[in-house]
Motif scaffolding. Structure first.
Motif, PDB file in Angstrom:
ATOM      1  N   ALA A  80      -5.322   1.390   0.864  1.00 31.72           N
ATOM      2  CA  ALA A  80      -4.769   1.181   2.211  1.00 31.72           C
ATOM      3  C   ALA A  80      -4.948  -0.266   2.651  1.00 31.72           C
ATOM      4  O   ALA A  80      -4.029  -0.870   3.226  1.00 31.72           O
ATOM      5  CB  ALA A  80      -5.434   2.141   3.205  1.00 31.72           C
ATOM      6  N   ALA A  81      -6.111  -0.840   2.357  1.00 34.31           N
ATOM      7  CA  ALA A  81      -6.367  -2.233   2.747  1.00 34.31           C
ATOM      8  C   ALA A  81      -5.488  -3.187   1.943  1.00 34.31           C
ATOM      9  O   ALA A  81      -4.932  -4.151   2.486  1.00 34.31           O
ATOM     10  CB  ALA A  81      -7.849  -2.570   2.541  1.00 34.31           C
ATOM     11  N   ALA A  82      -5.330  -2.915   0.645  1.00 39.73           N
ATOM     12  CA  ALA A  82      -4.509  -3.795  -0.203  1.00 39.73           C
ATOM     13  C   ALA A  82      -3.040  -3.735   0.218  1.00 39.73           C
ATOM     14  O   ALA A  82      -2.330  -4.734   0.176  1.00 39.73           O
ATOM     15  CB  ALA A  82      -4.663  -3.392  -1.670  1.00 39.73           C
ATOM     16  N   ASN A  83      -2.594  -2.548   0.644  1.00 40.99           N
ATOM     17  CA  ASN A  83      -1.198  -2.402   1.083  1.00 40.99           C
ATOM     18  C   ASN A  83      -0.853  -3.354   2.218  1.00 40.99           C
ATOM     19  O   ASN A  83       0.262  -3.854   2.298  1.00 40.99           O
ATOM     20  CB  ASN A  83      -0.930  -0.964   1.561  1.00 40.99           C
ATOM     21  CG  ASN A  83      -0.667   0.005   0.416  1.00 40.99           C
ATOM     22  OD1 ASN A  83      -0.418  -0.411  -0.714  1.00 40.99           O
ATOM     23  ND2 ASN A  83      -0.727   1.293   0.716  1.00 40.99           N
ATOM     24  N   VAL A  84      -1.818  -3.563   3.123  1.00 47.03           N
ATOM     25  CA  VAL A  84      -1.529  -4.389   4.300  1.00 47.03           C
ATOM     26  C   VAL A  84      -2.107  -5.805   4.180  1.00 47.03           C
ATOM     27  O   VAL A  84      -2.024  -6.580   5.118  1.00 47.03           O
ATOM     28  CB  VAL A  84      -2.027  -3.721   5.611  1.00 47.03           C
ATOM     29  CG1 VAL A  84      -1.290  -2.417   5.840  1.00 47.03           C
ATOM     30  CG2 VAL A  84      -3.526  -3.495   5.603  1.00 47.03           C
ATOM     31  N   ASP A  85      -2.661  -6.127   3.000  1.00 46.35           N
ATOM     32  CA  ASP A  85      -3.218  -7.467   2.791  1.00 46.35           C
ATOM     33  C   ASP A  85      -2.111  -8.394   2.276  1.00 46.35           C
ATOM     34  O   ASP A  85      -1.614  -8.225   1.161  1.00 46.35           O
ATOM     35  CB  ASP A  85      -4.366  -7.378   1.776  1.00 46.35           C
ATOM     36  CG  ASP A  85      -5.080  -8.713   1.587  1.00 46.35           C
ATOM     37  OD1 ASP A  85      -4.507  -9.765   1.957  1.00 46.35           O
ATOM     38  OD2 ASP A  85      -6.208  -8.700   1.063  1.00 46.35           O
ATOM     39  N   ALA A  86      -1.738  -9.365   3.094  1.00 49.79           N
ATOM     40  CA  ALA A  86      -0.634 -10.264   2.733  1.00 49.79           C
ATOM     41  C   ALA A  86      -0.967 -11.121   1.513  1.00 49.79           C
ATOM     42  O   ALA A  86      -0.069 -11.695   0.895  1.00 49.79           O
ATOM     43  CB  ALA A  86      -0.271 -11.154   3.919  1.00 49.79           C
ATOM     44  N   GLU A  87      -2.230 -11.184   1.141  1.00 45.34           N
ATOM     45  CA  GLU A  87      -2.637 -11.976  -0.031  1.00 45.34           C
ATOM     46  C   GLU A  87      -2.569 -11.167  -1.324  1.00 45.34           C
ATOM     47  O   GLU A  87      -2.842 -11.696  -2.399  1.00 45.34           O
ATOM     48  CB  GLU A  87      -4.078 -12.495   0.147  1.00 45.34           C
ATOM     49  CG  GLU A  87      -4.324 -13.273   1.423  1.00 45.34           C
ATOM     50  CD  GLU A  87      -3.845 -14.721   1.313  1.00 45.34           C
ATOM     51  OE1 GLU A  87      -4.292 -15.401   0.378  1.00 45.34           O
ATOM     52  OE2 GLU A  87      -3.009 -15.138   2.146  1.00 45.34           O
ATOM     53  N   VAL A  88      -2.284  -9.891  -1.188  1.00 43.59           N
ATOM     54  CA  VAL A  88      -2.161  -9.034  -2.376  1.00 43.59           C
ATOM     55  C   VAL A  88      -0.679  -8.739  -2.609  1.00 43.59           C
ATOM     56  O   VAL A  88      -0.021  -8.129  -1.768  1.00 43.59           O
ATOM     57  CB  VAL A  88      -2.949  -7.714  -2.206  1.00 43.59           C
ATOM     58  CG1 VAL A  88      -2.659  -6.757  -3.361  1.00 43.59           C
ATOM     59  CG2 VAL A  88      -4.446  -7.989  -2.105  1.00 43.59           C
ATOM     60  N   ASP A  89      -0.165  -9.184  -3.776  1.00 37.67           N
ATOM     61  CA  ASP A  89       1.255  -8.981  -4.077  1.00 37.67           C
ATOM     62  C   ASP A  89       1.492  -7.739  -4.921  1.00 37.67           C
ATOM     63  O   ASP A  89       2.581  -7.177  -4.911  1.00 37.67           O
ATOM     64  CB  ASP A  89       1.802 -10.209  -4.814  1.00 37.67           C
ATOM     65  CG  ASP A  89       1.563 -11.484  -4.017  1.00 37.67           C
ATOM     66  OD1 ASP A  89       2.193 -11.630  -2.963  1.00 37.67           O
ATOM     67  OD2 ASP A  89       0.707 -12.294  -4.428  1.00 37.67           O
ATOM     68  N   GLY A  90       0.471  -7.359  -5.676  1.00 41.31           N
ATOM     69  CA  GLY A  90       0.631  -6.211  -6.564  1.00 41.31           C
ATOM     70  C   GLY A  90      -0.666  -5.431  -6.659  1.00 41.31           C
ATOM     71  O   GLY A  90      -1.749  -5.987  -6.430  1.00 41.31           O
ATOM     72  N   ILE A  91      -0.542  -4.148  -6.979  1.00 45.14           N
ATOM     73  CA  ILE A  91      -1.720  -3.278  -7.099  1.00 45.14           C
ATOM     74  C   ILE A  91      -1.643  -2.576  -8.453  1.00 45.14           C
ATOM     75  O   ILE A  91      -0.576  -2.124  -8.860  1.00 45.14           O
ATOM     76  CB  ILE A  91      -1.762  -2.250  -5.940  1.00 45.14           C
ATOM     77  CG1 ILE A  91      -1.869  -2.985  -4.592  1.00 45.14           C
ATOM     78  CG2 ILE A  91      -2.914  -1.260  -6.121  1.00 45.14           C
ATOM     79  CD1 ILE A  91      -1.702  -2.072  -3.376  1.00 45.14           C
ATOM     80  N   PHE A  92      -2.777  -2.539  -9.128  1.00 48.35           N
ATOM     81  CA  PHE A  92      -2.852  -1.921 -10.467  1.00 48.35           C
ATOM     82  C   PHE A  92      -4.011  -0.929 -10.431  1.00 48.35           C
ATOM     83  O   PHE A  92      -5.110  -1.293 -10.030  1.00 48.35           O
ATOM     84  CB  PHE A  92      -3.138  -3.028 -11.504  1.00 48.35           C
ATOM     85  CG  PHE A  92      -2.505  -2.825 -12.842  1.00 48.35           C
ATOM     86  CD1 PHE A  92      -2.702  -1.658 -13.562  1.00 48.35           C
ATOM     87  CD2 PHE A  92      -1.712  -3.825 -13.409  1.00 48.35           C
ATOM     88  CE1 PHE A  92      -2.110  -1.489 -14.808  1.00 48.35           C
ATOM     89  CE2 PHE A  92      -1.119  -3.657 -14.662  1.00 48.35           C
ATOM     90  CZ  PHE A  92      -1.313  -2.498 -15.354  1.00 48.35           C
ATOM     91  N   LEU A  93      -3.782   0.308 -10.820  1.00 50.27           N
ATOM     92  CA  LEU A  93      -4.838   1.320 -10.780  1.00 50.27           C
ATOM     93  C   LEU A  93      -5.273   1.684 -12.199  1.00 50.27           C
ATOM     94  O   LEU A  93      -4.430   1.971 -13.050  1.00 50.27           O
ATOM     95  CB  LEU A  93      -4.343   2.573 -10.049  1.00 50.27           C
ATOM     96  CG  LEU A  93      -3.855   2.377  -8.608  1.00 50.27           C
ATOM     97  CD1 LEU A  93      -3.406   3.712  -8.009  1.00 50.27           C
ATOM     98  CD2 LEU A  93      -4.928   1.743  -7.733  1.00 50.27           C
TER      99      LEU A  93
END
Lengths: 305, 305
Positions: A80-93
């Motif tokens: 949830a935090a990464a989704n709204v973090d403008a400094e995060v462009d991509g998420i890898f699980l």
């Protein structure tokens, strides 16, 4: 016939060179390097190894990949935090992250515009309905899941050819042993959308992905086909069974000249396939990471941010 | 023939009575009333009115609905926070919330386990692939989007009947004017999955949803059918065109005895339909909210929390 062994690393290097150019442009436009946040549950074992490789693969093209260790009870909040973090462009699980039931939902919690793995249902739906662009003008490409996309690219490099016509893979018959949402099902859809007929085998039975020839998308039909018939008919065989008790695919089961791709953690193919196959692809990993990096560059267009 | 006007409120009351029982059980088990967070962009206008009705409808069955005003630049953060807030069981979005491009993505950001509207791609995929349960044992039901579900229930109350057989709506022909992801497309899929043939008209053209008879799910085909033929063939007509310039459906266009449902903000039907239709449903809203409340009770089983 002795199979040529196709190493995915040089193929990955070709794509990395393309991706590096796009990443450099995004870096210039954004004033900083694109950044992926990787969430890792177990600090040791296959997921941790994969995360390490992914970090190196991303760094090789100029993408920063921060791998962060998270406890099961904080994974959802971290996404949830990464989704709204403008400094995060991509998420890898990197699974496992929660328990089996929890892991299932995590990929739906990632903002699809940051989903470099291409596994969110939003992307699955585009794939299963064979929508290759998000807009009417066909300028914004849909993202494809990176592991099956890597396999498709390797099959193309290994010489998989259809009869041409309207659909590039018309005339190709494939056998995919595995029908997971991560690998087998999306790969079957991708091949069938390009015109191939795909027999999909899984512990729950067999289905056939009929080619999307004369219709917008492939069609999935119940199929009574058994392993012997599906393997004997296949120009390409992809196996991804995560079990040591899997009965290995043998040379006498496959067609002379078939292309075989092994996506399993433990090999799914007996050595005898080397005498019958034309090309054997022993692993896919490096290209998967190149495809995730490529997805990141494409997502920049999707979000319009 | 003069059409019977079917008021959705008494139908909604029937469902509310059922939902109230389930909500009471969840309240007892959870030690508190189930709670929905509604996010509202504009404090005046149709969305605000709808939010007010929704709050009353939820309170009537024992669900707490907090409607919170959010600015465009904080919507995504509000959804992210609600997703991980253990005190929030359901999320309801009242559009417009961001701009047109932003609004499109918001429903993908809602945790599908809290998506009482049933609009996340995870649920769309279940619907479009006609998977009615999430588990092999068929104990956990998939959620359906609440507006098209309400329309389906009203059509049933209005007397829509198929020839029986394998599919309850076999033999029924429908015409749906609107193919949005919120109303027209999912409704067409629901009817066709139950065996109806659905002509779907939209400014971008006509397609036909072929009934799921002899296959697992309906099939969508390009169709050159024009408005006159689609309306003349239809046992049920549902129109949801959000435009004052829409050419109203007239009595001489529809079949004698057809069931007509008006989902538009401004009416889509000319008064003359009252002389030919058997039943006219002038609005759907109250039942939509009852279906959202019902979805909340079903999501409790989905999340297993």
């Amino acid at each position: 016939m002795t199979a040529v062994v196709l190493d995915p690393s040089p193929v990955a290097a070709e794509y990395q060179a393309q991706v590096r150019v796009d990443v450099a442009r995004l870096t210039e436009e954004g004033g900083r390097r694109p950044r992926i946040l990787g969430l890792l549950g177990e600090e040791h074992g296959p997921a941790a190894t994969y995360a390490r490789y992914a970090r190196r693969g991303c760094e090789a093209v100029g993408i920063e990949l921060e791998v962060r260790h998270v406890e099961p009870d904080s994974v959802e909040a971290a996404i949830a935090a990464a989704n709204v973090d403008a400094e995060v462009d991509g998420i890898f699980l990197y699974y496992p992250l929660m328990d089996r039931a929890g892991d299932r939902w995590l990929r739906e919690l990632v903002d699809p515009r940051k989903d470099v793995e291409g596994l969110h249902s939003f992307w699955s739906r585009q794939l299963y309905e064979n929508h290759r662009y998000l807009d009417e003008a066909h300028t914004i490409r849909a993202i494809l899941p990176c592991t099956p996309l890597a396999i498709l690219k390797l099959l193309q490099h290994a010489g998989m050819r259809g009869d041409g016509g309207d659909a590039p893979l018309e005339g190709v018959t494939a056998c995919i042993i595995n029908r997971s949402e991560l690998v087998g099902r999306p790969l079957a859809a991708m091949l069938a959308n390009d015109g191939a007929r795909v027999h999909s085998l899984d512990i729950s039975g067999a289905v056939t992905f009929e080619p999307a020839i004369g219709r917008h998308a492939h069609d999935v039909r119940d199929s009574g086909i058994d392993r012997a018939s599906a393997l004997a008919a296949a120009d390409v065989v992809i196996s991804a069974v995560p079990s040591k008790s899997f009965e290995l695919v043998r040379g006498d089961e496959i067609r002379e000249g078939a292309i075989c791709v092994d996506v399993a953690e433990f090999t799914n193919f007996d050595e005898s396939v080397m005498e019958r196959a034309s090309v054997f692809v022993p692993r896919v990993g490096p290209l998967t990471i190149a495809m995730a990096a490529r997805n990141l560059t494409r997502l920049a267009a999707v979000s319009g941010r």
